[in-house]
Design a protein around this motif. Sequence first.
Motif, short mmCIF file in Angstrom:
data_model
loop_
_atom_site.label_atom_id
_atom_site.label_comp_id
_atom_site.label_asym_id
_atom_site.label_seq_id
_atom_site.Cartn_x
_atom_site.Cartn_y
_atom_site.Cartn_z
N GLU A 35 -39.90 13.38 -23.04
CA GLU A 35 -40.23 14.12 -21.83
C GLU A 35 -39.03 14.24 -20.89
O GLU A 35 -38.90 15.23 -20.16
N SER A 36 -38.15 13.24 -20.90
CA SER A 36 -36.92 13.36 -20.11
C SER A 36 -36.04 14.47 -20.66
O SER A 36 -35.43 15.24 -19.91
N GLY A 37 -35.96 14.58 -21.98
CA GLY A 37 -35.22 15.67 -22.59
C GLY A 37 -35.77 17.02 -22.18
O GLY A 37 -35.01 17.97 -21.92
N ARG A 38 -37.08 17.11 -22.09
CA ARG A 38 -37.70 18.37 -21.66
C ARG A 38 -37.34 18.69 -20.22
O ARG A 38 -37.08 19.85 -19.87
N ALA A 39 -37.30 17.66 -19.36
CA ALA A 39 -36.93 17.89 -17.96
C ALA A 39 -35.50 18.42 -17.86
O ALA A 39 -35.22 19.35 -17.10
N TYR A 40 -34.60 17.83 -18.65
CA TYR A 40 -33.21 18.31 -18.62
C TYR A 40 -33.12 19.76 -19.09
O TYR A 40 -32.33 20.54 -18.55
N ARG A 41 -33.91 20.12 -20.06
CA ARG A 41 -33.85 21.48 -20.60
C ARG A 41 -34.48 22.51 -19.66
O ARG A 41 -33.99 23.64 -19.54
N GLU A 42 -35.57 22.12 -19.02
CA GLU A 42 -36.38 23.10 -18.31
C GLU A 42 -36.09 23.21 -16.81
O GLU A 42 -36.43 24.23 -16.20
N LEU A 43 -35.48 22.18 -16.23
CA LEU A 43 -35.32 22.17 -14.78
C LEU A 43 -33.85 22.31 -14.38
O LEU A 43 -32.98 21.68 -15.00
N PRO A 44 -33.57 23.10 -13.35
CA PRO A 44 -32.21 23.10 -12.81
C PRO A 44 -31.94 21.77 -12.12
O PRO A 44 -32.86 21.16 -11.55
N GLY A 45 -30.74 21.31 -12.19
CA GLY A 45 -30.43 20.03 -11.56
C GLY A 45 -28.95 19.75 -11.55
O GLY A 45 -28.14 20.50 -12.09
N GLN A 46 -28.60 18.67 -10.92
CA GLN A 46 -27.23 18.19 -10.85
C GLN A 46 -27.17 16.83 -11.54
O GLN A 46 -27.67 15.84 -11.02
N ARG A 47 -26.54 16.79 -12.69
CA ARG A 47 -26.45 15.55 -13.43
C ARG A 47 -25.23 14.76 -12.99
O ARG A 47 -24.17 15.30 -12.71
N GLU A 48 -25.43 13.46 -12.91
CA GLU A 48 -24.35 12.51 -12.69
C GLU A 48 -23.60 12.74 -11.38
O GLU A 48 -22.38 12.80 -11.33
N LEU A 49 -24.39 12.83 -10.30
CA LEU A 49 -23.81 12.76 -8.97
C LEU A 49 -23.32 11.34 -8.75
O LEU A 49 -24.06 10.37 -8.96
N ARG A 50 -22.10 11.20 -8.30
CA ARG A 50 -21.52 9.85 -8.19
C ARG A 50 -21.77 9.27 -6.80
O ARG A 50 -21.42 9.88 -5.80
N TYR A 51 -22.39 8.09 -6.76
CA TYR A 51 -22.62 7.41 -5.49
C TYR A 51 -21.70 6.22 -5.30
O TYR A 51 -21.66 5.62 -4.22
N GLY A 52 -20.96 5.84 -6.35
CA GLY A 52 -20.03 4.72 -6.27
C GLY A 52 -18.89 4.91 -7.25
O GLY A 52 -18.88 5.85 -8.04
N ALA A 53 -17.93 4.01 -7.20
CA ALA A 53 -16.71 4.18 -7.98
C ALA A 53 -16.83 3.75 -9.43
O ALA A 53 -16.00 4.14 -10.26
N HIS A 54 -17.83 2.95 -9.76
CA HIS A 54 -17.92 2.39 -11.10
C HIS A 54 -18.71 3.30 -12.05
O HIS A 54 -19.54 4.11 -11.61
N GLY A 55 -18.48 3.13 -13.33
CA GLY A 55 -19.01 4.01 -14.36
C GLY A 55 -20.48 4.34 -14.25
O GLY A 55 -20.86 5.52 -14.26
N PRO A 56 -21.37 3.35 -14.17
CA PRO A 56 -22.81 3.67 -14.20
C PRO A 56 -23.39 4.09 -12.86
O PRO A 56 -24.60 4.34 -12.77
N GLU A 57 -22.59 4.18 -11.83
CA GLU A 57 -23.11 4.44 -10.49
C GLU A 57 -23.30 5.95 -10.28
O GLU A 57 -22.54 6.62 -9.57
N LEU A 58 -24.34 6.47 -10.92
CA LEU A 58 -24.59 7.90 -11.00
C LEU A 58 -26.07 8.20 -10.74
O LEU A 58 -26.94 7.35 -10.99
#
Length: 278
Positions: A35-58
């Motif tokens: 269902e997450s894959g479906r959300a990525y396919r069907e909805l407009p969005g901004q992936r991986e907005l960075r809130y911090g300096a480290h790798g997973p902080e997205l």
Amino acid sequence: MAVYRGFDQRELDREYSPSSRVEDFDAELAAYARESGRAYRELPGQRELRYGAHGPELIDFFPAGPGAPLHVFVHGGFWQELGKEDSVFPALDFVARGTAYAAVGYGLAPGWTVEQIAGQVTEAVVWLVEHAAELGVDPERIVLSGSSAGAHLAATALLDGRLKGRIAGAALLSGVYDLEPVALSYVNQPLGLDEERARRLSPLFADLAGLPPLVMALGEYETDEFARQQAEFAHAARDAGVAVRELLIGGRNHFDLVFDLGRTDTVLGAAVEALGRG
């Protein structure tokens, strides 16, 4: 030999193994991914907005039009599994009814300590609040939620002074608020918690005054310890003057409860929507 509240080690480990109450754990996780894959396919969005300096902080963000309310979700996985990529599926429901949605990413144990993980989630929520205008969301209608360990992390974020009075409400699902039994269970192997750190990291023992209204929910098929965790935190929050609504959702378990989060035709979804209305 009892190791915690009359539980021996095997019993305690089972109490903190919510998959023991589901028929097909792999199918539950597969539904998240599908269902997450479906959300990525069907909805407009901004992936991986960075809130911090480290790798997973997205953060993955899905808008819903100018001035929309925002729902922020923190995934579970006992601080050591899953990711934001597995937890964007509620956006399908939220965006359809005009609510923007953000899934928070954070580091996982053992590469990151629970203290670091909690700090990351707090910074993510602060970032979203402070960037509400540029994201096009209503800063007065931001609701925070989390499931399992994500509920612990969401509750911890709410304790940060920068967020007091800036979150309209929070939905805490199947949460862990007292980490003492976690530190005594198999879950602790990658976490490395000792008694002192477990208590310090437990929202149950913090000053809860000033928290926003809470919806706290469990699925019907949960272990006794998850029920106790919710009951004790709800009691402590009410004692601190916090408005708390507790829900027990029939037919749901620790994992599929999240699918009700954005559905206003469910008891949980209707309660969450009411949080955003103030």
